[in-house]
Scaffold this motif. Structure first.
Motif, PDB file in Angstrom:
ATOM      1  N   UNK A 143     -82.555 -95.885 -47.726  1.00  0.00           N
ATOM      2  CA  UNK A 143     -81.303 -95.194 -48.010  1.00  0.00           C
ATOM      3  C   UNK A 143     -80.231 -95.576 -47.003  1.00  0.00           C
ATOM      4  N   UNK A 144     -80.587 -95.637 -45.749  1.00  0.00           N
ATOM      5  CA  UNK A 144     -79.628 -96.011 -44.721  1.00  0.00           C
ATOM      6  C   UNK A 144     -79.214 -97.469 -44.871  1.00  0.00           C
ATOM      7  N   UNK A 145     -80.159 -98.340 -45.264  1.00  0.00           N
ATOM      8  CA  UNK A 145     -79.825 -99.751 -45.446  1.00  0.00           C
ATOM      9  C   UNK A 145     -78.779 -99.922 -46.547  1.00  0.00           C
ATOM     10  N   UNK A 146     -78.909 -99.155 -47.622  1.00  0.00           N
ATOM     11  CA  UNK A 146     -77.937 -99.243 -48.717  1.00  0.00           C
ATOM     12  C   UNK A 146     -76.555 -98.792 -48.257  1.00  0.00           C
ATOM     13  N   UNK A 188     -73.229 -92.652 -41.445  1.00  0.00           N
ATOM     14  CA  UNK A 188     -73.471 -91.907 -40.203  1.00  0.00           C
ATOM     15  C   UNK A 188     -74.239 -90.625 -40.490  1.00  0.00           C
ATOM     16  N   UNK A 189     -73.894 -89.934 -41.560  1.00  0.00           N
ATOM     17  CA  UNK A 189     -74.611 -88.705 -41.914  1.00  0.00           C
ATOM     18  C   UNK A 189     -76.073 -88.996 -42.221  1.00  0.00           C
ATOM     19  N   UNK A 190     -76.335 -90.096 -42.927  1.00  0.00           N
ATOM     20  CA  UNK A 190     -77.713 -90.466 -43.234  1.00  0.00           C
ATOM     21  C   UNK A 190     -78.500 -90.786 -41.966  1.00  0.00           C
ATOM     22  N   UNK A 228     -71.458 -97.835 -36.479  1.00  0.00           N
ATOM     23  CA  UNK A 228     -70.701 -97.304 -37.613  1.00  0.00           C
ATOM     24  C   UNK A 228     -69.494 -96.491 -37.132  1.00  0.00           C
ATOM     25  N   UNK A 229     -69.676 -95.714 -36.072  1.00  0.00           N
ATOM     26  CA  UNK A 229     -68.554 -94.940 -35.538  1.00  0.00           C
ATOM     27  C   UNK A 229     -67.447 -95.863 -35.023  1.00  0.00           C
ATOM     28  N   UNK A 230     -67.831 -96.954 -34.383  1.00  0.00           N
ATOM     29  CA  UNK A 230     -66.825 -97.900 -33.883  1.00  0.00           C
ATOM     30  C   UNK A 230     -66.049 -98.531 -35.030  1.00  0.00           C
TER      31      UNK A 230
END
Length: 581
Positions: free
Chosen positions: A263-266, A302-304, A336-338
């Motif tokens: 899920x995170x990879x997607x 980020x949530x995942x 991801x935040x950056x």
């Protein structure tokens, strides 16, 4: 009688350290008790050998030299115990940091300083041993010093420096442990393999952890390749490289992480795809909808990742594999935040510069209307741009606070330079707000401050790469600030200068001066006196450059006089030539 050869110093260094740590609480994590014991032991040694420093004005530092160590071999323990005491203090602080709800930067910096002090004492021990100790003691001192240096690099998270140092320490300890069991070492001492077993196991864990941080998720493959004879390495012996352009690979802070969760990879792949599309476009062609889309995708990813990280934190059991997964997820979240903050910065900066261009067009109109108000117009307003600058400044602060940013010096310098640029932009438009509100003294002060910090921002931007846009804006802004300051000073002078009344003829002393009414002889008469002109004359607003120029001289055609000149040359010089010319 020949003098006897000096016996080299001998110290079972690693055996002494292991015995002390086992006997005084290190095995159960009581680093504070271990440090207190070392302090008492050091005081006893210094008192016994008259090596106290003294107090107050009588302080005199007494160091352990090779000559003193040869005379009193127990002095080597002073260097070793001082190194162990600084190390135990660092481990105690690290233990407190792990128990705290949130990490404190000051405590972590204190822990690193204590560990650096331990390395300093270890180096002094190595220097004394190299000058006065036996061969095996020299090897043990070098291995101990290298081991401490590796731990310091690890706590500083300088993984590329830590890995070769830890590998060198591992080789040195393995060489010491490779001697036959029970073989005589020095002065009746025998080699005890049990002493090195615990140290080697701990050091191998450090080496694997450093390899993981240097090579990312390929650390396990690299280790397996080394054990299998190098099958996981290439033909040139180098570690396998992970392609950072892959959609399931995240590169951040010098580490490459392969996203394993489906899920995170997607989510990461979708965010990277839109990110790549935006970067391929020219800045003026990027649409607002694309920015909103990539920011939303980054938030979803980020949530995942955070949900996955919370599940790992709830696990009561701890293992090396779980710790690596946590490190990977933390790296992914930081990356991801950056990227999210980068796109937010680009979008808001683009909007701020567009509004600034609109305001620049209308600046002259406000300058020609001293009583004009920004609320009377529906276009760009300086307070809106100042609010955007506040948002940009907060975004840059969040980017600097993102874990891993401090490890990239170039990125951190660029972000700090951008912060200085936003300060200049915000200060300028705050001055514009005051100028529109007819508060010219405050506006002039802000213009002067903006000019000062603009020079500093320009210097910071020139020293960084990838900030050409900001640098060009600051260069133009410096000229704009100088012009705006001059306009504000002129307006302030006009506001402070009293206006001269002008009235019609017959009003006595309030008549207009004669220079203003030349057609009326008695226009400025008041009894037997005349008002010729007002001193100082009243100021009037005008354009900074004339609208018309006297350029008619370039188009004047002078008459041709050649025919007349020829006719005059044909006349003879007669008696009346003086009269006819």
């Amino acid at each position: 009688m020949e003098p006897e050869a000096e016996t080299p110093l001998s110290l079972r260094l690693h055996a002494t350290v292991v015995e002390l740590q086992r006997a005084h609480g290190v095995r159960i994590g009581d680093y504070q008790g271990y440090r207190r014991y070392l302090a008492r032991r050091l005081r006893r040694i210094r008192c016994n050998h008259s090596l106290k420093h003294g107090r107050g004005r009588q302080f005199q530092q007494k160091e352990v030299t090779p000559e003193a160590a040869k005379a009193k071999p127990e002095l080597l323990l002073i260097l070793l115990l001082n190194s162990e005491r600084a190390w135990s203090y660092a481990m105690h602080i690290k233990q407190e940091l792990s128990r705290a709800s949130d990490s404190l930067a000051q405590l972590r910096a204190h822990m690193v300083r204590r560990l650096a002090k331990s390395v300093l004492w270890a180096r002094k021990l190595r220097e004394v041993c190299d000058a006065a100790a036996a061969d095996r003691t020299q090897k043990e001192a070098r291995a101990y010093c290298t081991f401490m240096e590796g731990q310091l690099f690890m706590e500083r998270e300088a993984w590329h420096d830590a890995l070769p140092v830890l590998e060198a320490a591992l080789e040195q300890l393995e060489a010491l442990a490779a001697e036959p069991a029970g073989a005589p070492a020095e002065e009746g001492h025998t080699v005890d393999h049990g002493v090195y077993t615990e140290r080697l196991e701990l050091l191998r864990q450090f080496v694997r952890f450093a390899q993981y941080n240097v090579h990312g998720s390929n650390a396990a493959a690299i280790a397996a390749g080394e054990e299998a004879g190098g099958e996981a390495r290439g033909e040139d012996g180098e570690a396998p490289h992970v392609d950072p352009s892959r959609s399931d690979v995240v590169v951040w802070a010098g580490k490459s992480v392969v996203v394993e969760d489906d899920k995170l990879r997607t989510s990461v792949a979708k965010a990277k795809e839109v990110d790549r599309e935006i970067l391929e476009q020219a800045p003026e062609e990027r649409q607002e909808s694309r920015y909103s889309k990539v920011i939303g995708l980054c938030d979803d990813a980020i949530s995942t990742a955070q949900a996955r990280l919370h599940k790992l934190n709830d696990l009561t059991s701890a293992s090396e594999q779980i710790d690596r997964q946590r490190e990977d997820l933390a790296t992914i979240i930081s990356y991801l935040a950056h990227r999210k903050y980068s796109h937010m910065y680009d979008r808001n900066l683009r909007l701020a510069l567009e509004l600034a261009e609109q305001w620049k067009v209308r600046t002259l109109d406000f300058a020609m209307k001293p009583n004009a108000k920004a609320e009377d117009d529906k276009g760009a307003r300086p307070e809106d741009i100042a609010h955007l600058c506040d948002a940009l400044r907060q975004i840059l602060q969040d980017m600097l606070a993102t874990p891993g940013t401090d490890e990239d010096d170039e990125l951190a310098d660029a972000l700090q330079a951008k912060q200085a640029f936003i300060r200049v932009l915000r200060c300028y438009f705050l001055a514009e707000c005051y100028l529109v509100s007819s508060q010219t003294p405050e506006a002039i002060a802000l213009y002067e401050h903006a000019a000062t910090i603009a020079v500093e921002a320009n210097d910071l931007l020139c020293a960084c790469d990838g900030v050409d846009k900001e640098q060009a804006v600051v260069s133009d802004l410096q000229k704009t600030i100088a012009g705006a300051k001059s306009r504000a000073q002129a307006r302030h002078y006009l506001q402070q200068t009293p206006s001269q009344p002008r009235s019609a003829a017959g009003a006595g002393d309030d008549l207009a001066p004669l220079m203003s009414n030349l057609s009326l002889k008695e226009g400025a008469a008041s009894g037997n006196t005349f008002r010729l002109m007002d001193i100082p004359p009243p100021f009037e607003l005008m354009h900074c450059k004339p609208l018309l120029f006297d350029i008619a001289d370039n188009f004047i055609e002078y008459p041709n006089l050649e025919s007349r000149m020829q006719s005059r040359q044909g006349l003879g010089a007669g008696l009346l030539s003086w009269f006819t010319g």
